[in-house]
Write an enzyme that holds these catalytic residues in place. Structure first.
Site, PDB file in Angstrom:
ATOM      1  N   GLU A  75      -5.848 -48.784  18.682  1.00 20.39           N
ATOM      2  CA  GLU A  75      -6.165 -49.402  17.388  1.00 20.39           C
ATOM      3  C   GLU A  75      -6.992 -50.667  17.585  1.00 20.39           C
ATOM      4  OE1 GLU A  75      -3.277 -48.325  18.454  1.00 20.39           O
ATOM      5  OE2 GLU A  75      -1.962 -47.639  16.836  1.00 20.39           O
ATOM      6  N   CYS A 112       1.944 -50.452  17.180  1.00 19.22           N
ATOM      7  CA  CYS A 112       2.845 -51.471  17.746  1.00 19.22           C
ATOM      8  C   CYS A 112       2.693 -52.777  16.958  1.00 19.22           C
ATOM      9  CB  CYS A 112       2.523 -51.699  19.224  1.00 19.22           C
ATOM     10  SG  CYS A 112       1.069 -52.720  19.518  1.00 19.22           S
ATOM     11  N   CYS A 115      -0.697 -54.589  17.195  1.00 21.04           N
ATOM     12  CA  CYS A 115      -1.761 -53.922  16.423  1.00 21.04           C
ATOM     13  C   CYS A 115      -1.577 -54.137  14.924  1.00 21.04           C
ATOM     14  CB  CYS A 115      -1.792 -52.432  16.739  1.00 21.04           C
ATOM     15  SG  CYS A 115      -2.432 -52.105  18.395  1.00 21.04           S
TER      16      CYS A 115
HETATM   17  N1  THU Z   1      -0.419 -47.412  22.421  1.00 22.98           N
HETATM   18  C1  THU Z   1      -1.482 -47.400  21.581  1.00 22.98           C
HETATM   19  O1  THU Z   1      -2.633 -47.279  22.019  1.00 22.98           O
HETATM   20  N2  THU Z   1      -1.263 -47.511  20.256  1.00 22.98           N
HETATM   21  C2  THU Z   1      -0.036 -47.556  19.692  1.00 22.98           C
HETATM   22  O2  THU Z   1       0.053 -47.640  18.472  1.00 22.98           O
HETATM   23  C3  THU Z   1       1.176 -47.501  20.521  1.00 22.98           C
HETATM   24  C4  THU Z   1       0.947 -47.568  21.973  1.00 22.98           C
HETATM   25  C5  THU Z   1      -0.647 -47.252  23.855  1.00 22.98           C
HETATM   26  C6  THU Z   1      -0.383 -48.459  24.706  1.00 22.98           C
HETATM   27  C7  THU Z   1      -0.129 -47.811  26.047  1.00 22.98           C
HETATM   28  O3  THU Z   1      -1.379 -47.552  26.679  1.00 22.98           O
HETATM   29  C8  THU Z   1       0.501 -46.481  25.700  1.00 22.98           C
HETATM   30  O4  THU Z   1       0.182 -46.232  24.349  1.00 22.98           O
HETATM   31  C9  THU Z   1       1.990 -46.451  25.895  1.00 22.98           C
HETATM   32  O5  THU Z   1       2.595 -47.516  25.229  1.00 22.98           O
END
Ligand code: THU
Length: 161
Positions: A75, A112, A115
């Site tokens: 994101e 998360c 984000c």
């Molecule tokens: N991750 C994202 O790219 N976006 C999210 O909304 C949740 C988590 C990624 C971070 C990390 O590279 C992997 O997912 C595991 O947490």
């Protein structure tokens, strides 16, 4: 003292076939772009795909690093790219999907906390809500009318005035 309440509302779809053609295309694009994630440590490939108010589209994927905290979510990669390539253009709709190489990818996950804060800043900056579509590679899909619904009582620039 009085009790206050906050509640959020979202739409829950059984699968991609229930979406409008335009939303289904965004979800499919987010699913497809998971293949471009760099996630050798988590094996959790995240794809983000957005339609902007100027009609352009933009994508992002998570970019991990051997020094784990250096990694960045899909994101925020997308928001940074949008900020440079289409400066100050609002994001109409952002679709986020993921492909978990170690397990199932059949239910939506949501952004998360970091984000959510970044999305809030983008909404503030462009003065437009970002519609969010959350899904896995298959199964149920959640649509929220604005990303800030995921961050109640949040902190923003106005709070520093
Ligand atoms: N991750 C994202 O790219 N976006 C999210 O909304 C949740 C988590 C990624 C971070 C990390 O590279 C992997 O997912 C595991 O947490």
């Amino acid at each position: 003292m009085k009790k206050e309440q906050l509640h959020i509302e979202y739409d829950l779809y059984n699968d991609i076939s229930e979406l409008s053609g335009e939303d289904a295309a965004l979800v499919q694009a987010a699913r497809d772009v998971t293949a471009k994630a760099y996630a050798p440590y988590s094996n959790f490939l995240v794809g983000a795909f957005a339609k902007l108010a100027n009609g352009e589209t933009i994508s992002g994927t998570n970019q991990e690093n051997a020094s784990f905290p250096v990694g960045i979510c899909a994101e925020r990669v997308l928001l940074s790219a949008a900020s440079v390539l289409h400066t100050n253009v609002p994001i109409d709709t952002l679709a986020v999907s993921y492909h978990n190489l170690n397990g199932e990818s059949n239910k939506p996950v949501s952004p998360c906390g970091m984000c959510r804060q970044a999305l809030r800043e983008y909404e503030d900056r462009t003065k437009q809500p970002i519609r969010l579509i959350l899904s896995g590679m298959e199964g149920k899909i959640i649509i929220l009318e604005r990303s800030t619904m995921l961050l109640p009582l949040s902190f923003g620039g106005d709070d520093m005035k």
